[in-house]
Motif scaffolding. Structure first.
Motif, PDB file in Angstrom:
ATOM      1  N   ILE A 113      25.594 -47.953  28.451  1.00 18.14           N
ATOM      2  CA  ILE A 113      25.807 -47.763  27.015  1.00 18.14           C
ATOM      3  C   ILE A 113      25.164 -46.462  26.552  1.00 18.14           C
ATOM      4  N   ASN A 114      23.899 -46.237  26.913  1.00 14.21           N
ATOM      5  CA  ASN A 114      23.143 -45.098  26.386  1.00 14.21           C
ATOM      6  C   ASN A 114      23.582 -43.765  26.972  1.00 14.21           C
ATOM      7  N   ASP A 115      23.970 -43.736  28.259  1.00 15.61           N
ATOM      8  CA  ASP A 115      24.324 -42.469  28.891  1.00 15.61           C
ATOM      9  C   ASP A 115      25.826 -42.275  29.072  1.00 15.61           C
ATOM     10  N   GLY A 116      26.581 -43.375  29.082  1.00 17.83           N
ATOM     11  CA  GLY A 116      28.020 -43.275  29.299  1.00 17.83           C
ATOM     12  C   GLY A 116      28.807 -43.428  28.012  1.00 17.83           C
ATOM     13  N   LEU A 117      28.752 -44.625  27.421  1.00 17.21           N
ATOM     14  CA  LEU A 117      29.527 -44.879  26.208  1.00 17.21           C
ATOM     15  C   LEU A 117      29.089 -43.985  25.056  1.00 17.21           C
ATOM     16  N   MET A 118      27.799 -43.674  24.987  1.00 21.58           N
ATOM     17  CA  MET A 118      27.340 -42.814  23.892  1.00 21.58           C
ATOM     18  C   MET A 118      27.870 -41.384  24.020  1.00 21.58           C
ATOM     19  N   ALA A 119      28.285 -40.977  25.221  1.00 15.85           N
ATOM     20  CA  ALA A 119      28.954 -39.684  25.362  1.00 15.85           C
ATOM     21  C   ALA A 119      30.283 -39.692  24.609  1.00 15.85           C
ATOM     22  N   LEU A 120      30.972 -40.848  24.616  1.00 13.18           N
ATOM     23  CA  LEU A 120      32.206 -40.977  23.842  1.00 13.18           C
ATOM     24  C   LEU A 120      31.902 -40.963  22.348  1.00 13.18           C
ATOM     25  N   PHE A 121      30.796 -41.603  21.950  1.00 13.64           N
ATOM     26  CA  PHE A 121      30.375 -41.534  20.557  1.00 13.64           C
ATOM     27  C   PHE A 121      30.131 -40.092  20.141  1.00 13.64           C
ATOM     28  N   PHE A 122      29.437 -39.334  20.989  1.00 16.06           N
ATOM     29  CA  PHE A 122      29.165 -37.942  20.659  1.00 16.06           C
ATOM     30  C   PHE A 122      30.435 -37.104  20.685  1.00 16.06           C
ATOM     31  N   MET A 123      31.402 -37.472  21.504  1.00 13.06           N
ATOM     32  CA  MET A 123      32.692 -36.778  21.457  1.00 13.06           C
ATOM     33  C   MET A 123      33.365 -37.032  20.107  1.00 13.06           C
ATOM     34  N   ALA A 166      28.875 -33.169  35.396  1.00 11.89           N
ATOM     35  CA  ALA A 166      28.093 -31.952  35.634  1.00 11.89           C
ATOM     36  C   ALA A 166      26.886 -31.884  34.695  1.00 11.89           C
ATOM     37  N   VAL A 167      27.087 -32.224  33.420  1.00 12.68           N
ATOM     38  CA  VAL A 167      25.980 -32.191  32.464  1.00 12.68           C
ATOM     39  C   VAL A 167      24.938 -33.258  32.808  1.00 12.68           C
ATOM     40  N   LEU A 168      25.396 -34.448  33.220  1.00 11.67           N
ATOM     41  CA  LEU A 168      24.485 -35.515  33.629  1.00 11.67           C
ATOM     42  C   LEU A 168      23.580 -35.051  34.762  1.00 11.67           C
ATOM     43  N   MET A 169      24.136 -34.302  35.711  1.00  5.91           N
ATOM     44  CA  MET A 169      23.369 -33.825  36.863  1.00  5.91           C
ATOM     45  C   MET A 169      22.532 -32.585  36.557  1.00  5.91           C
ATOM     46  N   SER A 170      22.808 -31.933  35.406  1.00  7.44           N
ATOM     47  CA  SER A 170      22.137 -30.664  35.113  1.00  7.44           C
ATOM     48  C   SER A 170      20.736 -30.837  34.531  1.00  7.44           C
ATOM     49  N   GLY A 171      20.456 -32.023  33.978  1.00  9.35           N
ATOM     50  CA  GLY A 171      19.176 -32.239  33.314  1.00  9.35           C
ATOM     51  C   GLY A 171      19.297 -32.271  31.810  1.00  9.35           C
ATOM     52  N   VAL A 172      20.383 -31.673  31.261  1.00  8.21           N
ATOM     53  CA  VAL A 172      20.679 -31.806  29.831  1.00  8.21           C
ATOM     54  C   VAL A 172      21.214 -33.216  29.618  1.00  8.21           C
ATOM     55  N   HIS A 173      20.889 -33.841  28.473  1.00  8.12           N
ATOM     56  CA  HIS A 173      21.353 -35.212  28.283  1.00  8.12           C
ATOM     57  C   HIS A 173      22.875 -35.258  28.304  1.00  8.12           C
ATOM     58  N   ALA A 174      23.409 -36.253  29.010  1.00  3.74           N
ATOM     59  CA  ALA A 174      24.843 -36.325  29.269  1.00  3.74           C
ATOM     60  C   ALA A 174      25.685 -36.403  28.006  1.00  3.74           C
ATOM     61  N   THR A 175      25.115 -36.930  26.926  1.00  2.26           N
ATOM     62  CA  THR A 175      25.904 -37.074  25.695  1.00  2.26           C
ATOM     63  C   THR A 175      26.332 -35.728  25.120  1.00  2.26           C
ATOM     64  N   ILE A 176      25.586 -34.656  25.432  1.00  4.86           N
ATOM     65  CA  ILE A 176      25.960 -33.325  24.949  1.00  4.86           C
ATOM     66  C   ILE A 176      27.333 -32.933  25.480  1.00  4.86           C
TER      67      ILE A 176
END
Length: 412
Positions: A63-73, A218-228
């Motif tokens: 929810i926090n790292d996956g679904l919230m990326a859709l929220f941020f989209m 790629a963003v998830l692996m970069s260290g920047v929070h994935a939601t960006i």
């Protein structure tokens, strides 16, 4: 000839969807609190649900790292639409919400730092009370029915959009610990490809969605929070501008926003609220509520927000920088400023980023967020319920409704 949606206004759909989604969010948060505080069985059930393993990750992690990326989209699509084709499409229209949102972020942060900045390890939480939860706030406005003027909802929406821009910047620049160059370069390359496709007028949504998924990884692996990744992907989605007319059915951004927004408002945000609002109030007790961290957050939301937003709007209107919102009174503007102290979703999100290695501080932050948001919601609701309406309320509301139905927007 440009085709229009059967529901012509993304703005109308957004206001309706956010209000209903806000009510669901309120219910989801209340359910989480009820389960955690109803005894051992309820608390065990709650923790079993949110920590349920789903593949290699837990439900709360997804929810926090996956679904919230859709929220941020969805947030990014909303920002781009409003900035290019909506209520923020001109600098004269951006001025009031930009100044109000800036004041509404700076003053709460200053209040927080004044109360907790000197405590060891707590300075990182300065951005927690700077956020406004538009869904929750619009949900409270929905409870007021026709007593809440449309101009108030529109002003709240534009302030919250600028607030969201600030929150995205804060997350990207202040809550990124370590960067991995290779993954970051890969993310930059994918984003560049998406922008090149946009510039070359490629409008096939499946192409952008596939690249968005790659960008998220790629963003998830970069260290920047994935939601960006969600916000970046939204910035690359093409839009067909339709100023003064209904949204175009062949505009990729409008199509994606219409498709994604219900999932974000009715599922993702309530799930996030449920997964992150479960605080054991009995265990925290009065000592927990009186600790420096929750006190600073609650004060930032309840006191800082109203001072920052109401003060900024008052100065803008009195100085002639911006007009008074149509059909709103100063008492209603003050009630709106109180409702902006509902931080909830974004505040919970930033709270988890601020103290990743200190679960006890995250729980304290949740206490402060819940207390500040609840008090802000209650005070704002009561003031707006009791505040006298504008003398020409009915006529102005009818005019605004006609404007929104005609072209999907309304003048200030």
């Amino acid at each position: 000839m440009t085709r229009a949606f059967a529901h012509p206004s993304a703005l109308r759909a957004f206001l309706t969807g956010e209000a209903a989604g806000g009510l669901l969010l309120i219910g989801a948060a209340a359910l989480a609190l009820l389960l955690v505080n109803s005894g051992i069985a309820g608390a065990d059930l709650y923790h079993a649900i949110i920590h349920m393993p789903l593949g290699s990750m837990s439900a709360v992690h997804i929810i926090n790292d996956g679904l919230m990326a859709l929220f941020f989209m969805a947030v990014g699509l909303e920002i781009k639409r409003e900035w290019l084709d909506g209520r923020l499409s001109g600098w004269n229209r951006r001025l009031l919400p930009a100044i109000a949102a800036t004041g509404g972020m700076a003053v709460p942060a200053a209040v927080y730092m004044a109360l907790a900045g000197g405590e060891p390890g707590l300075a990182r939480g300065w951005a927690i009370p700077a956020a406004t939860d538009i869904a929750f706030a619009l949900g409270v406005l929905a409870l007021l029915g026709k007593r809440a003027p449309t101009s108030l909802k529109l002003l709240l929406t534009t302030i919250a959009i600028v607030d969201d821009i600030g929150a995205v910047v804060i997350i990207a620049f202040f809550y990124t610990e370590t960067l991995h160059g290779g993954a970051l370069a890969c993310a930059a390359a994918i984003f560049a490809v998406m922008m090149i496709l946009n510039r070359n007028k490629v409008t096939a949504l499946p192409v952008y969605l596939a690249l968005s998924l790659a960008l998220w990884v790629a963003v998830l692996m970069s260290g920047v929070h994935a939601t960006i990744a969600g916000v970046l992907a939204a910035m690359a989605i093409p839009i067909r501008l339709t100023p003064g007319t209904p949204d175009a059915a062949d505009s990729p951004l409008h199509r994606l926003e219409h498709a994604l927004h219900p999932w974000s408002a009715y599922l993702i945000v309530p799930l996030f609220g449920f997964a992150n609002a479960g605080v054991d109030l009995r265990e925290a007790g009065l000592d927990g509520l009186s600790a420096p961290l929750p006190i600073a957050i609650a004060a930032g939301l309840l006191i800082g927000k109203q001072i920052g937003i109401f003060g900024s709007i008052w100065l803008c209107v009195r100085s002639g920088l911006a007009p008074m919102p149509r059909g709103a009174t100063w008492a209603q503007i003050y009630g709106l400023s109180l409702l902006c102290g509902i931080g909830f979703t974004m505040s919970l999100f930033i709270g988890a980023l601020a103290f990743p290695a200190a679960p006890e501080l995250i729980e304290q932050a949740k206490l402060g967020i819940l207390a500040g948001s609840f008090l802000s919601a209650l005070a704002g609701y009561m003031l707006l319920r009791l505040a006298p309406q504008h003398p020409n309320h009915a006529e102005i509301e009818a005019a605004l409704d006609r404007e929104i139905e005609a072209d999907g927007d309304a003048s200030a």
